[in-house]
Each structure stands twice: as C-alpha cells, then as structure tokens.
Design a protein around this motif. Sequence first.
Motif, PDB file in Angstrom:
ATOM      1  N   THR A 165     -39.177 -81.068  41.026  1.00 23.01           N
ATOM      2  CA  THR A 165     -37.834 -81.232  41.578  1.00 23.01           C
ATOM      3  C   THR A 165     -36.796 -80.876  40.522  1.00 23.01           C
ATOM      4  O   THR A 165     -36.901 -81.306  39.386  1.00 23.01           O
ATOM      5  CB  THR A 165     -37.560 -82.651  42.098  1.00 23.01           C
ATOM      6  OG1 THR A 165     -36.238 -82.685  42.668  1.00 23.01           O
ATOM      7  CG2 THR A 165     -37.659 -83.704  41.020  1.00 23.01           C
ATOM      8  N   PRO A 166     -35.794 -80.105  40.911  1.00 18.96           N
ATOM      9  CA  PRO A 166     -34.684 -79.853  39.990  1.00 18.96           C
ATOM     10  C   PRO A 166     -33.594 -80.929  40.103  1.00 18.96           C
ATOM     11  O   PRO A 166     -32.687 -80.989  39.273  1.00 18.96           O
ATOM     12  CB  PRO A 166     -34.148 -78.495  40.453  1.00 18.96           C
ATOM     13  CG  PRO A 166     -34.472 -78.444  41.910  1.00 18.96           C
ATOM     14  CD  PRO A 166     -35.753 -79.229  42.080  1.00 18.96           C
ATOM     15  N   ASP A 167     -33.682 -81.788  41.117  1.00 22.32           N
ATOM     16  CA  ASP A 167     -32.671 -82.803  41.392  1.00 22.32           C
ATOM     17  C   ASP A 167     -32.796 -83.977  40.417  1.00 22.32           C
ATOM     18  O   ASP A 167     -33.872 -84.571  40.282  1.00 22.32           O
ATOM     19  CB  ASP A 167     -32.833 -83.299  42.834  1.00 22.32           C
ATOM     20  CG  ASP A 167     -31.795 -84.334  43.201  1.00 22.32           C
ATOM     21  OD1 ASP A 167     -30.672 -83.936  43.535  1.00 22.32           O
ATOM     22  OD2 ASP A 167     -32.128 -85.541  43.138  1.00 22.32           O
ATOM     23  N   ASP A 168     -31.708 -84.319  39.746  1.00 17.46           N
ATOM     24  CA  ASP A 168     -31.744 -85.378  38.726  1.00 17.46           C
ATOM     25  C   ASP A 168     -32.138 -86.738  39.295  1.00 17.46           C
ATOM     26  O   ASP A 168     -32.949 -87.453  38.698  1.00 17.46           O
ATOM     27  CB  ASP A 168     -30.389 -85.491  38.018  1.00 17.46           C
ATOM     28  CG  ASP A 168     -30.098 -84.306  37.124  1.00 17.46           C
ATOM     29  OD1 ASP A 168     -31.056 -83.637  36.671  1.00 17.46           O
ATOM     30  OD2 ASP A 168     -28.902 -84.032  36.870  1.00 17.46           O
ATOM     31  N   LEU A 169     -31.557 -87.127  40.431  1.00 20.17           N
ATOM     32  CA  LEU A 169     -31.879 -88.423  41.030  1.00 20.17           C
ATOM     33  C   LEU A 169     -33.355 -88.499  41.394  1.00 20.17           C
ATOM     34  O   LEU A 169     -34.057 -89.451  41.033  1.00 20.17           O
ATOM     35  CB  LEU A 169     -31.017 -88.690  42.264  1.00 20.17           C
ATOM     36  CG  LEU A 169     -31.393 -89.934  43.077  1.00 20.17           C
ATOM     37  CD1 LEU A 169     -31.202 -91.207  42.270  1.00 20.17           C
ATOM     38  CD2 LEU A 169     -30.600 -89.990  44.374  1.00 20.17           C
ATOM     39  N   PHE A 197     -35.791 -86.656  40.312  1.00 21.08           N
ATOM     40  CA  PHE A 197     -36.585 -86.566  39.086  1.00 21.08           C
ATOM     41  C   PHE A 197     -36.782 -87.965  38.493  1.00 21.08           C
ATOM     42  O   PHE A 197     -37.895 -88.364  38.153  1.00 21.08           O
ATOM     43  CB  PHE A 197     -35.889 -85.636  38.078  1.00 21.08           C
ATOM     44  CG  PHE A 197     -36.718 -85.309  36.871  1.00 21.08           C
ATOM     45  CD1 PHE A 197     -37.517 -84.170  36.861  1.00 21.08           C
ATOM     46  CD2 PHE A 197     -36.689 -86.109  35.741  1.00 21.08           C
ATOM     47  CE1 PHE A 197     -38.276 -83.852  35.739  1.00 21.08           C
ATOM     48  CE2 PHE A 197     -37.444 -85.805  34.625  1.00 21.08           C
ATOM     49  CZ  PHE A 197     -38.238 -84.673  34.621  1.00 21.08           C
ATOM     50  N   GLY A 198     -35.695 -88.711  38.398  1.00 23.54           N
ATOM     51  CA  GLY A 198     -35.771 -90.062  37.850  1.00 23.54           C
ATOM     52  C   GLY A 198     -36.621 -90.992  38.704  1.00 23.54           C
ATOM     53  O   GLY A 198     -37.416 -91.780  38.174  1.00 23.54           O
ATOM     54  N   ARG A 205     -40.255 -90.152  38.224  1.00 19.83           N
ATOM     55  CA  ARG A 205     -40.712 -90.636  36.914  1.00 19.83           C
ATOM     56  C   ARG A 205     -40.967 -92.148  36.973  1.00 19.83           C
ATOM     57  O   ARG A 205     -41.907 -92.651  36.378  1.00 19.83           O
ATOM     58  CB  ARG A 205     -39.684 -90.312  35.822  1.00 19.83           C
ATOM     59  CG  ARG A 205     -39.499 -88.841  35.511  1.00 19.83           C
ATOM     60  CD  ARG A 205     -40.603 -88.265  34.655  1.00 19.83           C
ATOM     61  NE  ARG A 205     -40.873 -89.038  33.477  1.00 19.83           N
ATOM     62  CZ  ARG A 205     -40.368 -88.812  32.266  1.00 19.83           C
ATOM     63  NH1 ARG A 205     -39.547 -87.811  32.068  1.00 19.83           N
ATOM     64  NH2 ARG A 205     -40.701 -89.575  31.249  1.00 19.83           N
ATOM     65  N   ARG A 239     -39.391 -79.623  36.421  1.00 19.82           N
ATOM     66  CA  ARG A 239     -38.206 -79.079  37.098  1.00 19.82           C
ATOM     67  C   ARG A 239     -38.465 -77.805  37.900  1.00 19.82           C
ATOM     68  O   ARG A 239     -37.623 -77.426  38.716  1.00 19.82           O
ATOM     69  CB  ARG A 239     -37.115 -78.789  36.070  1.00 19.82           C
ATOM     70  CG  ARG A 239     -36.677 -79.989  35.269  1.00 19.82           C
ATOM     71  CD  ARG A 239     -35.697 -80.791  36.020  1.00 19.82           C
ATOM     72  NE  ARG A 239     -35.174 -81.894  35.218  1.00 19.82           N
ATOM     73  CZ  ARG A 239     -34.278 -82.723  35.633  1.00 19.82           C
ATOM     74  NH1 ARG A 239     -33.780 -82.602  36.839  1.00 19.82           N
ATOM     75  NH2 ARG A 239     -33.860 -83.701  34.869  1.00 19.82           N
TER      76      ARG A 239
END
Length: 143
Positions: A81-85, A87-88, A91, A109
């Motif tokens: 996923t390139p999306d920050d939310l 991605f977090g 994780r 990413r």
Amino acid sequence: MICLEVDRAHDVLLVTFAGAMTAKSLALLDVLLTNFVAREGTMPTVIDFTAVTAVDVGVATLVTRGQGRTLMPGQSRIFVTPDDLLFGLLRLYSTYQDHRGERPPTTVRSMAEAFKLLSLSEPKFEPVAMASPSSAPSLAASV
C-alpha cells in the motif's frame, strides 16, 4: 472487489483488494483465502491494497485479527500500500501477528518491492477460478 491470481511457476498468490476496506470485506477475504488454501494449499502471498479507496475498519478490528492465526502458516506474506494510514494499520496488524508467534507479514509501498522480496523477476499471474463463497453470500455483495 477481491481478485485472486497465482503464478504457478513460482507458487505465489497475488490478492488484489479494491474498493473500501471494511470488516465485512476483510471477512470475505478470509473466506476466499480459506477456500483457496483448501484447494491449493499454502504459498507465499502478496496482498495488493493499492486500489483501496477508503479505510473503514477500526484499530480494534485489526488488533483482533492480528491476534488470530494466519491462513498461510510458514509462508511469506507481503502487504502493498502506498497509503500512509493503511500502511500504519497493516504494520500494527503485523506487530500483533509477531507477538502471537506467527511469521509477521511485511508491509511495503510498491509491487516492485514485494516482488523483489520474493525474488520474482517476471511473474506471470493467472486468475484463480473461484466459486462465489457460499458461506458468505451477503458479504460478496458488499465488496
């Protein structure tokens, strides 16, 4: 929408997840993967979340899911996923998988990063013929 494809030469499953990520769509993913594993067995898996348009799933849902058993025990799992939310959140899920003693998925990413981790240079994915999940007909309509 969730699509499953396999590179038979390398025994790698590619799952493409598009649209809204919800608790229902994650439950549908579980049904599809369970059916796939029953027919094909486990294999390294890339789940591509690049086409996710909205994240409507709570942290508690991902924590609960992370505390559960993986559907691909012993296999590499890579989330893209390139999306920050997202991605977090992915994780966070991985951290709970690790804490549980499961082999945690790696979150990256791009598909290029995922393929590099699996040493795939020119994968050739073909669609997996999947019957509509009979155990979750109402879920299929919402994805």
